[in-house]
Design a protein around this motif. Sequence first.
Motif, mmCIF file in Angstrom:
data_model
loop_
_atom_site.group_PDB
_atom_site.id
_atom_site.type_symbol
_atom_site.label_atom_id
_atom_site.label_comp_id
_atom_site.label_asym_id
_atom_site.label_seq_id
_atom_site.Cartn_x
_atom_site.Cartn_y
_atom_site.Cartn_z
ATOM 1 N N THR A 84 -34.701 -6.184 7.633
ATOM 2 C CA THR A 84 -35.234 -6.203 8.988
ATOM 3 C C THR A 84 -35.003 -4.868 9.690
ATOM 4 O O THR A 84 -35.878 -4.350 10.389
ATOM 5 C CB THR A 84 -34.595 -7.331 9.790
ATOM 6 N N ALA A 85 -33.805 -4.294 9.468
ATOM 7 C CA ALA A 85 -33.512 -3.003 10.088
ATOM 8 C C ALA A 85 -34.405 -1.912 9.525
ATOM 9 O O ALA A 85 -34.910 -1.051 10.251
ATOM 10 C CB ALA A 85 -32.044 -2.651 9.869
ATOM 11 N N GLU A 86 -34.617 -1.938 8.180
ATOM 12 C CA GLU A 86 -35.492 -0.937 7.577
ATOM 13 C C GLU A 86 -36.918 -1.076 8.098
ATOM 14 O O GLU A 86 -37.595 -0.090 8.398
ATOM 15 C CB GLU A 86 -35.469 -1.076 6.057
ATOM 16 N N ALA A 87 -37.408 -2.306 8.205
ATOM 17 C CA ALA A 87 -38.767 -2.516 8.713
ATOM 18 C C ALA A 87 -38.882 -2.061 10.159
ATOM 19 O O ALA A 87 -39.893 -1.479 10.556
ATOM 20 C CB ALA A 87 -39.142 -3.993 8.584
ATOM 21 N N SER A 88 -37.821 -2.298 10.943
ATOM 22 C CA SER A 88 -37.851 -1.868 12.341
ATOM 23 C C SER A 88 -37.893 -0.352 12.455
ATOM 24 O O SER A 88 -38.654 0.204 13.252
ATOM 25 C CB SER A 88 -36.631 -2.419 13.070
ATOM 26 N N ALA A 89 -37.071 0.336 11.602
ATOM 27 C CA ALA A 89 -37.093 1.798 11.621
ATOM 28 C C ALA A 89 -38.443 2.334 11.178
ATOM 29 O O ALA A 89 -38.987 3.278 11.760
ATOM 30 C CB ALA A 89 -35.980 2.338 10.732
ATOM 31 N N GLY A 90 -39.015 1.720 10.126
ATOM 32 C CA GLY A 90 -40.342 2.142 9.679
ATOM 33 C C GLY A 90 -41.407 1.901 10.732
ATOM 34 O O GLY A 90 -42.312 2.715 10.906
ATOM 35 N N GLY A 91 -41.285 0.777 11.458
ATOM 36 C CA GLY A 91 -42.235 0.501 12.524
ATOM 37 C C GLY A 91 -42.147 1.508 13.653
ATOM 38 O O GLY A 91 -43.175 1.936 14.197
ATOM 39 N N ARG A 92 -40.923 1.928 13.997
ATOM 40 C CA ARG A 92 -40.762 2.938 15.049
ATOM 41 C C ARG A 92 -41.347 4.277 14.613
ATOM 42 O O ARG A 92 -41.986 4.969 15.410
ATOM 43 C CB ARG A 92 -39.292 3.079 15.407
ATOM 44 N N ARG A 93 -41.113 4.642 13.348
ATOM 45 C CA ARG A 93 -41.696 5.897 12.851
ATOM 46 C C ARG A 93 -43.211 5.845 12.882
ATOM 47 O O ARG A 93 -43.876 6.828 13.231
ATOM 48 C CB ARG A 93 -41.203 6.167 11.428
ATOM 49 N N ARG A 94 -43.763 4.689 12.510
ATOM 50 C CA ARG A 94 -45.225 4.562 12.508
ATOM 51 C C ARG A 94 -45.780 4.663 13.917
ATOM 52 O O ARG A 94 -46.790 5.351 14.150
ATOM 53 C CB ARG A 94 -45.637 3.232 11.879
ATOM 54 N N VAL A 95 -45.132 3.995 14.879
ATOM 55 C CA VAL A 95 -45.600 4.057 16.267
ATOM 56 C C VAL A 95 -45.531 5.480 16.794
ATOM 57 O O VAL A 95 -46.464 5.974 17.448
ATOM 58 C CB VAL A 95 -44.770 3.096 17.146
ATOM 59 N N THR A 96 -44.455 6.186 16.487
ATOM 60 C CA THR A 96 -44.310 7.568 16.951
ATOM 61 C C THR A 96 -45.382 8.462 16.331
ATOM 62 O O THR A 96 -46.032 9.259 17.026
ATOM 63 C CB THR A 96 -42.912 8.096 16.599
ATOM 64 N N ALA A 97 -45.558 8.349 15.025
ATOM 65 C CA ALA A 97 -46.542 9.190 14.337
ATOM 66 C C ALA A 97 -47.958 8.900 14.824
ATOM 67 O O ALA A 97 -48.747 9.819 15.063
ATOM 68 C CB ALA A 97 -46.444 8.985 12.827
#
Length: 351
Positions: free
Chosen positions: A25-38
């Motif tokens: 869940t933490a990895e998916a959350s970090a990946g989601g934040r990176r995607r939103v930023t990019a």
Amino acid sequence: MRRPPLTLTAMAVVTEPPPPVPSPTAEASAGGRRRVTAMSVWAVAFVVTWLVIGLPTDPAYAFLWIWAGTVAWNWGRPWRSHLAFARDWIPVVLLLAFYNLSRGFADNGRTPHAYELIVADRVMFGWATGGEVPTVWLQQHLYRPEVHWWDVLVSWVYFSHFVVTLAAAAVLWLRSRERWAAYMRRWGFLCAAGLVTYFVYPAAPPWWAAQNGLLTEVARISTRGWKEFGMHGAGNLLNAGQIASNPVAAMPSLHTAWALFVVLFFLRSTRRRWWPLLLAYPLAMTFTLVYSGEHYVIDVLVGWAYVGMTFLVVGLAERAWRSRRSRRAAAVGDDEPPVPVAPAAPVPARD
């Protein structure tokens, strides 16, 4: 029996807690934040470039933005996967560039067809338009010097022609390369069929007929809607492309053909409650092209017929290719010697 004493290392292994395991869940959350930023950075850069330079209507320019969008969406993936996108798409971009360049030679100095298209539209709709072609009738009733909301809508629908088909292909590439290949085969056939027709039957749009005295005044107004919001530079590239474009590439209308093609390709995989919304897109494109003076209705109908021909021909060709491969595989299988089967071991009798 006496147990051996525990060593210090063994005691440490037993007593020390295991290292923390990263939570999915933490990895998916970090990946989601990176995607939103990019994606946010990509969106801001796109809007700024659009307002300064213009909308990406050139195939190579549009490809760069779509590629950047896929990189932003899959920001955490290795660069090898992003380079694979370029590997698959560069041939497509080169073919589109060749398509755009070759259209300019379609007339080859010949006078384009126009009169028969005018007659066809008058025969089909003259009873409802007082003998006028639909383009002239629509502009008489809707076109005014000031920009209205429908002019804004027309400009956006017209621009979508240059983005929707490529964007849908990019989504397919990300989700299923097999479906992307099927999409590209049909799209390539449709473009090739239209290009051949431009050479065999060069035809001019309504605005050209009006300039040459075959129709009453017709304004070319496909990009005027952006001025309502002060976006005077939004259509710079599109306007430049229209000035340099070939005026005899009107039959068939690939604008409406592409719109219907995208809708039909995704129709079966979409819930039926969304079908009216999807089918409204090619109808909106038809209104846009006829009202703005870019095409006759007969151009649209022929473009739709080309879409049906595309799905039929490419579908039959794919079926024949699969059947041929199946027969070849079966023939290879028959030629191979049978695999010897070892005799079964005897089963011992029970007492």
